[in-house]
Design a protein around this motif. Structure first.
Motif, mmCIF file in Angstrom:
data_model
loop_
_atom_site.group_PDB
_atom_site.id
_atom_site.type_symbol
_atom_site.label_atom_id
_atom_site.label_comp_id
_atom_site.label_asym_id
_atom_site.label_seq_id
_atom_site.Cartn_x
_atom_site.Cartn_y
_atom_site.Cartn_z
ATOM 1 N N VAL A 1 -98.824 12.497 29.642
ATOM 2 C CA VAL A 1 -98.570 11.643 28.488
ATOM 3 C C VAL A 1 -98.014 10.314 28.994
ATOM 4 C CG1 VAL A 1 -98.199 13.537 26.861
ATOM 5 C CG2 VAL A 1 -96.267 12.644 28.184
ATOM 6 N N ARG A 2 -97.957 9.320 28.101
ATOM 7 C CA ARG A 2 -97.541 7.986 28.545
ATOM 8 C C ARG A 2 -96.495 7.395 27.600
ATOM 9 N NH1 ARG A 2 -100.322 4.076 25.429
ATOM 10 N NH2 ARG A 2 -101.930 5.052 24.109
ATOM 11 N N VAL A 3 -95.700 6.505 28.171
ATOM 12 C CA VAL A 3 -94.734 5.709 27.408
ATOM 13 C C VAL A 3 -95.015 4.240 27.719
ATOM 14 C CG1 VAL A 3 -92.311 5.094 27.089
ATOM 15 C CG2 VAL A 3 -92.966 7.502 27.398
ATOM 16 N N PRO A 4 -95.507 3.458 26.757
ATOM 17 C CA PRO A 4 -95.747 2.027 27.000
ATOM 18 C C PRO A 4 -94.429 1.285 27.207
ATOM 19 C CG PRO A 4 -96.902 2.802 25.033
ATOM 20 C CD PRO A 4 -95.933 3.869 25.417
ATOM 21 N N LEU A 5 -94.479 0.261 28.063
ATOM 22 C CA LEU A 5 -93.299 -0.542 28.359
ATOM 23 C C LEU A 5 -93.544 -1.982 27.940
ATOM 24 C CD1 LEU A 5 -92.505 0.769 31.964
ATOM 25 C CD2 LEU A 5 -91.717 1.692 29.778
ATOM 26 N N ASP A 6 -92.596 -2.560 27.218
ATOM 27 C CA ASP A 6 -92.711 -3.976 26.884
ATOM 28 C C ASP A 6 -92.159 -4.813 28.035
ATOM 29 O OD1 ASP A 6 -89.952 -3.759 26.672
ATOM 30 O OD2 ASP A 6 -89.937 -3.833 24.487
ATOM 31 N N ASP A 7 -92.203 -6.116 27.875
ATOM 32 C CA ASP A 7 -91.778 -7.003 28.959
ATOM 33 C C ASP A 7 -90.316 -6.784 29.326
ATOM 34 O OD1 ASP A 7 -94.287 -8.084 29.062
ATOM 35 O OD2 ASP A 7 -93.803 -9.861 27.876
ATOM 36 N N ALA A 8 -89.474 -6.534 28.316
ATOM 37 C CA ALA A 8 -88.050 -6.332 28.584
ATOM 38 C C ALA A 8 -87.816 -5.066 29.405
ATOM 39 C CB ALA A 8 -87.279 -6.262 27.271
ATOM 40 N N ALA A 9 -88.530 -3.999 29.082
ATOM 41 C CA ALA A 9 -88.374 -2.751 29.825
ATOM 42 C C ALA A 9 -88.859 -2.903 31.262
ATOM 43 C CB ALA A 9 -89.136 -1.629 29.126
ATOM 44 N N ARG A 10 -89.959 -3.609 31.451
ATOM 45 C CA ARG A 10 -90.486 -3.819 32.808
ATOM 46 C C ARG A 10 -89.527 -4.689 33.623
ATOM 47 N NH1 ARG A 10 -96.651 -5.540 32.854
ATOM 48 N NH2 ARG A 10 -96.440 -4.850 35.025
ATOM 49 N N ALA A 11 -88.975 -5.698 32.985
ATOM 50 C CA ALA A 11 -88.041 -6.567 33.692
ATOM 51 C C ALA A 11 -86.788 -5.800 34.092
ATOM 52 C CB ALA A 11 -87.686 -7.764 32.824
ATOM 53 N N ARG B 1 -96.134 -0.873 36.510
ATOM 54 C CA ARG B 1 -97.142 -0.822 35.458
ATOM 55 C C ARG B 1 -96.531 -1.147 34.100
ATOM 56 N NH1 ARG B 1 -98.668 5.176 37.580
ATOM 57 N NH2 ARG B 1 -100.174 4.640 39.211
ATOM 58 N N SER B 2 -97.398 -1.363 33.146
ATOM 59 C CA SER B 2 -96.942 -1.579 31.766
ATOM 60 C C SER B 2 -96.796 -0.256 31.022
ATOM 61 C CB SER B 2 -97.939 -2.467 31.023
ATOM 62 O OG SER B 2 -99.226 -1.848 30.994
ATOM 63 N N VAL B 3 -96.802 0.832 31.747
ATOM 64 C CA VAL B 3 -96.706 2.161 31.152
ATOM 65 C C VAL B 3 -96.109 3.108 32.191
ATOM 66 C CG1 VAL B 3 -99.044 2.783 31.874
ATOM 67 C CG2 VAL B 3 -98.028 3.964 29.950
ATOM 68 N N GLU B 4 -95.367 4.114 31.733
ATOM 69 C CA GLU B 4 -94.907 5.190 32.609
ATOM 70 C C GLU B 4 -95.539 6.491 32.157
ATOM 71 O OE1 GLU B 4 -90.560 3.573 34.126
ATOM 72 O OE2 GLU B 4 -90.645 4.759 32.277
ATOM 73 N N PHE B 5 -95.853 7.342 33.123
ATOM 74 C CA PHE B 5 -96.540 8.599 32.825
ATOM 75 C C PHE B 5 -95.611 9.781 33.097
ATOM 76 C CE2 PHE B 5 -99.966 5.622 33.691
ATOM 77 C CZ PHE B 5 -100.806 5.855 32.621
ATOM 78 N N PHE B 6 -95.759 10.788 32.256
ATOM 79 C CA PHE B 6 -94.948 11.993 32.366
ATOM 80 C C PHE B 6 -95.845 13.220 32.181
ATOM 81 C CE2 PHE B 6 -92.278 8.598 30.847
ATOM 82 C CZ PHE B 6 -91.108 8.730 31.579
ATOM 83 N N VAL B 7 -95.363 14.343 32.683
ATOM 84 C CA VAL B 7 -96.011 15.635 32.449
ATOM 85 C C VAL B 7 -95.106 16.421 31.502
ATOM 86 C CG1 VAL B 7 -96.860 17.768 33.490
ATOM 87 C CG2 VAL B 7 -97.047 15.594 34.747
ATOM 88 N N LEU B 8 -95.673 16.931 30.434
ATOM 89 C CA LEU B 8 -94.885 17.695 29.472
ATOM 90 C C LEU B 8 -94.410 19.006 30.082
ATOM 91 C CD1 LEU B 8 -96.991 17.277 26.203
ATOM 92 C CD2 LEU B 8 -94.683 16.408 26.590
ATOM 93 N N GLY B 9 -93.118 19.276 29.965
ATOM 94 C CA GLY B 9 -92.605 20.578 30.330
ATOM 95 C C GLY B 9 -92.976 21.594 29.259
ATOM 96 N N THR B 10 -93.121 22.842 29.652
ATOM 97 C CA THR B 10 -93.525 23.878 28.703
ATOM 98 C C THR B 10 -92.304 24.532 28.069
ATOM 99 O OG1 THR B 10 -95.462 24.339 30.074
ATOM 100 C CG2 THR B 10 -94.888 25.973 28.402
ATOM 101 N N PRO B 11 -92.119 24.417 26.761
ATOM 102 C CA PRO B 11 -90.967 25.077 26.112
ATOM 103 C C PRO B 11 -91.073 26.600 26.217
ATOM 104 C CG PRO B 11 -91.930 23.385 24.688
ATOM 105 C CD PRO B 11 -92.890 23.605 25.822
#
Length: 445
Positions: free
Chosen positions: A194-204, A240-250
């Motif tokens: 899954v992904r989380v988009p990052l705006d300019d402030a987060a990237r900075a 990147r302008s996005v960070e990627f994650f792997v979902l943990g299994t509940p």
């Protein structure tokens, strides 16, 4: 454990940028997240893998804790200028500055100060449980941790400990790859990405935080053994302008006990036309009118179980939720169905060898509540348990499944490529897919 050389260029960022599967990864919904614990194996993991997301969450008002297991004192084992103690002290300071940059708060990270390169689940279990207890006080808690297949022993031990604990607590868990971007490739993407988009402030903020990890992003000196660890070829993966994650299994039992406690009929199996029609179509897809022994995996409150029992000599109905099984027992008694045994089990962990052989195994809307590894193992168990001439029936929703690593397409794709199975029937609609498999006869390939 994957072996890699920090100096090797690894997979170029340009190859990742062209990877269509990354662009198609669903976006994580962070709405309302109010408490977050970010676990790192070493100082800088949290910034590399999740720095932009941490900034987003903190900027939105979430209370963020960063917990680092080791101080990374062995990052330069051959350094002629820095002892492990000196490196630990420097990295302690670097992490504090980086976290302050990401969160804009004075909340200090927690340093567990465990041995770098030698983490164990036993020594991690108590501090992990303590932080998850704090996390549970939030309305929308979230835990973020390294990825359990990242190729670094410390990353993986920490991830296994945290993912298991978060699953048992029923807390949503995101795992961030770090070294995978170096040694991996677009053809080896993990499931549940899954992904989380990052705006300019987060990237900075992330760039500024990374700059604080001086011992990692700059050489310690110009002498051999003091080379930079995170050179430009590594850092470009994290700009990147996005960070990627792997979902943990509940944990299935925790989650579904809560679901069935909150509602007597959480899936609307008794009132929904979709549910009623899906059961009818599944029953119509069964190749035989009558079966001897049937295994119903993920039976929930037993609506399908009742119908299967009418076409079977006996049924073993299995679910992870004791609350659901109690409702199923009431339904079976009310319907006067005597030939069903109800079993509480989390699959595939609690698989019972006495369930073999079975003439029919049904997995209806349960496969995507497994991790990819759990689902592959459950399929192997089902194949081994099928009697000659028996059938395995899979039925799953075709739309996205929130907060779980797999969806219906993943579940059925894995079944189709499982050794020992051959397809007998496939029925697809807009909302669900049903597939029937049979065991491959002995001697066939």
């Amino acid at each position: 454990m994957v072996s890699f050389d920090h100096r090797d260029p690894g997979t170029p960022e340009a190859d990742w940028a062209r990877c269509g599967a990354l662009h198609r990864a669903p976006e994580v919904d962070l709405t309302g997240v109010d408490r977050v614990v970010v676990f790192a194996a070493h100082p800088d993991d949290e910034t590399l893998g999740a720095g932009g997301t941490v900034h987003r969450l903190a900027d939105a008002g979430a209370d963020v804790r960063v917990v680092v297991a080791t101080l990374g004192e062995n990052s330069h084992p051959d350094s002629p200028t820095h002892t492990p103690e000196r490196l630990a002290a420097l990295r302690h300071e670097e992490l504090a500055a980086a976290v302050h940059t990401l969160t804009s708060t004075d909340t200090a990270p927690e340093y567990l100060e465990l041995p770098d390169g030698d983490l164990t689940e036993d020594e991690l279990s108590e501090p992990v449980a303590r932080h998850l207890e704090w996390l549970e006080q939030g309305e929308q808690p979230l835990v973020i941790v390294t990825w359990e297949e990242d190729g670094h022993t410390d990353h993986e031990v920490l991830a296994r400990t945290v993912v298991a604990a978060a699953g048992a607590w029923g807390v949503r868990c995101l795992q961030y790859p770090v070294w995978f971007w170096h040694w991996g490739s677009p053809t080896r993407l993990p499931r549940g990405l899954v992904r989380v988009p990052l705006d300019d402030a987060a990237r900075a903020a992330k760039r500024s935080a990374l700059a604080h990890h001086v011992t990692q992003v700059q050489p310690l000196s110009d002498r051999r053994g003091d080379e930079v660890l995170l050179g430009p070829h590594v850092l470009e993966h994290f700009d990147r302008s996005v960070e990627f994650f792997v979902l943990g299994t509940p944990d299935q039992r925790t989650v579904f006990d809560r679901v069935h406690t909150a509602s007597a009929d959480p899936w609307a199996v008794d009132t929904s036309w979709y549910e009623q029609r899906k059961r009818d179509v599944l029953l119509a897809c069964l190749p035989r009118e009558h079966y001897g022994s049937v295994l119903d995996l993920g039976c929930s409150t037993g609506a399908l179980t009742v119908e299967l029992a009418r076409r079977a000599r006996s049924v073993t109905a299995v679910d992870a939720s004791d609350v659901a099984l109690s409702a199923a027992r009431t339904r079976l008694e009310r319907k006067g169905v005597p030939n069903v045994e109800l079993v509480s089990a989390v699959l595939p962990r609690d698989w019972d060898e006495d369930w073999s052989p079975r003439e029919l195994i049904v997995v209806s809307e349960m496969g995507y509540f497994c991790s990819p590894e759990q689902w592959r193992e459950l399929l192997r168990r089902c194949v081994a348990a099928l009697a000659d001439g028996g059938h395995l029936v899979l039925c799953h929703w075709r739309h996205p499944i929130a907060d779980w690593p797999l969806d219906g397409a993943d579940v059925h794709r894995e079944a189709r490529r499982t050794p020992g199975l051959r397809g007998v029937l496939s029925h697809r609609e807009t909302d669900f897919v049903i597939e029937v498999f049979a065991p491959v006869p002995a001697g066939d390939t």
